[in-house]
Scaffold this active site. Sequence first.
Site, PDB file in Angstrom:
ATOM      1  N   LYS A 202       5.699  96.406  27.352  1.00 53.53           N
ATOM      2  CA  LYS A 202       6.271  95.585  28.621  1.00 53.53           C
ATOM      3  C   LYS A 202       7.510  96.187  29.065  1.00 53.53           C
ATOM      4  O   LYS A 202       8.413  96.855  28.569  1.00 53.53           O
ATOM      5  CB  LYS A 202       6.528  94.415  28.348  1.00 53.53           C
TER       6      LYS A 202
HETATM    7  C1  LIG Z   1      -2.432  89.922  30.371  1.00 50.48           C
HETATM    8  C2  LIG Z   1      -1.735  89.395  28.918  1.00 50.48           C
HETATM    9  N1  LIG Z   1      -2.292  88.535  27.905  1.00 50.48           N
HETATM   10  C3  LIG Z   1      -1.743  88.643  26.738  1.00 50.48           C
HETATM   11  C4  LIG Z   1      -0.900  89.486  26.013  1.00 50.48           C
HETATM   12  C5  LIG Z   1      -1.256  89.224  24.786  1.00 50.48           C
HETATM   13  O1  LIG Z   1       0.849  89.554  23.859  1.00 50.48           O
HETATM   14  P1  LIG Z   1       1.176  90.039  23.060  1.00 50.48           P
HETATM   15  O2  LIG Z   1       1.076  91.691  22.850  1.00 50.48           O
HETATM   16  O3  LIG Z   1       2.788  89.797  23.024  1.00 50.48           O
HETATM   17  O4  LIG Z   1       0.507  89.411  22.245  1.00 50.48           O
HETATM   18  C6  LIG Z   1      -0.941  90.429  26.540  1.00 50.48           C
HETATM   19  C7  LIG Z   1      -1.037  91.580  25.855  1.00 50.48           C
HETATM   20  O5  LIG Z   1      -0.712  92.826  25.865  1.00 50.48           O
HETATM   21  C8  LIG Z   1      -1.412  90.640  28.147  1.00 50.48           C
HETATM   22  O6  LIG Z   1      -2.016  91.848  29.307  1.00 50.48           O
END
Ligand SMILES: Cc1ncc(COP(=O)(O)O)c(C=O)c1O
Length: 431
Positions: A202
């Site tokens: 990210k």
């Molecule tokens: C659209 C979206 N929502 C939620 C998440 C979940 O985030 P995390 O990996 O920090 O738990 C991601 C992860 O890449 C994502 O792309």
Amino acid sequence: MPPSPPNLEKLAIDGGTPVREKLLPYGRQSLDEDDIQAVIDVLRSDWLTTGPKVGEFEEAFADWVGAKYAVSFSSGTAALHGAAFSAGLGSGDEAITTPLTFCATANCVLYQGATPIFADVCGDTLNLDPGEVLKKISSRTKAIIAVDYAGHPAELDELREIAERARALLIEDACHALGAEYRGKRVGSLADMTIFSFHPVKHLTTGEGGMVTTEDARLAEALRRFRNHGISSEARDRQESGQWFYEMVLLGYNYRLTDIACAMGLSQIEKLERNLARRREIAGEYARALRDMTGVVPDGDFPVRLPATRNGVSPAWHLYPIRLNLEALSASRAEIFRALRAENIGVNVHYIPVHQHPYYRARFPETSREGMFPIAEDAYERVISLPMFHAMTAEDVADVVRAVHKVIGHYAIEREPVHALASKGPEQRHV
Ligand SMILES: Cc1ncc(COP(=O)(O)O)c(C=O)c1O
């Protein structure tokens, strides 16, 4: 005019020389010495978790996105769970969301015992289509969870209006969209709750980590309790005020982000503007270099469709998803994917629609049938994410462009030039 000669360079998948010697990943973090030093400083301090860095990071983050409150979580997924809880989702409730997302967006609804209801996406941005959302609103709708796919903000004004009329909350999964702008404002204060992720691919990373921003003090309080076992006070405050007493007032979790991670996040905020600018530059370079592979009409005879940007929006470019016009290519997406990988370009696919995952198919057979979300399903068949991360060099970008031209050029079916097609009239065009 005769058609242009076919690309004669032998593909790496057929034994030719790859465009790059080493694999270029589709995304990766970049950490400077000062990010590392910030972490070391915390390791030498009194607080490894829930110390001063948590509040400092939350405040700086809220400021940066222009929100009143920011509550940190141990991941974007935990942040989504916190948002689903704080929206009051529970058994018998529904939340409408997009199928074209990472499964965590919909899973957070299930964690709360509620039901995710999918609505199809718009053909241009691949974001939740407000018209489709309207069709799915029911008396059980408690939340709409939009995703800013690839970093392009969803239709927030329209979705907000629909949510207000339905007395539901608008939750924006902006895990792709830190720094994206919608009608002149950064995402972060435009929905009832906005969720960010700090995974290494990210715009800002804390290793694992997440954040919810909100303008609502009560939601912020519910989020804080939820991430700390449902306990009404924090250990550090109790220690500093010499108190031992605390009460658990609701069923929460340990979803806290550590001071170690928050120090890293705080240091990374300084670089956000620069990171965003670089991602926007890369998107511009891709668009310029690949434009000759795209059509003047959507889904025309050109082999590739580039991501769209709507008026009034500045995307954050977490991903750069191109869509293959398979009708104008002699290979499947899987073959083209493999060919690009063989050139050492780390392409990826975002996303397998959530309703098509085995778990969802088994649990919700009636609403997971193929063809129920034709735009999302069609996009999935065609989409390939090109590498996109702020540390990409000019050579990296040039390698991707070269590989795309090489591979797509190889599989592009030779057709007549566009002006010849245009003069024949639309009914004779290949679509
Ligand atoms: C659209 C979206 N929502 C939620 C998440 C979940 O985030 P995390 O990996 O920090 O738990 C991601 C992860 O890449 C994502 O792309």
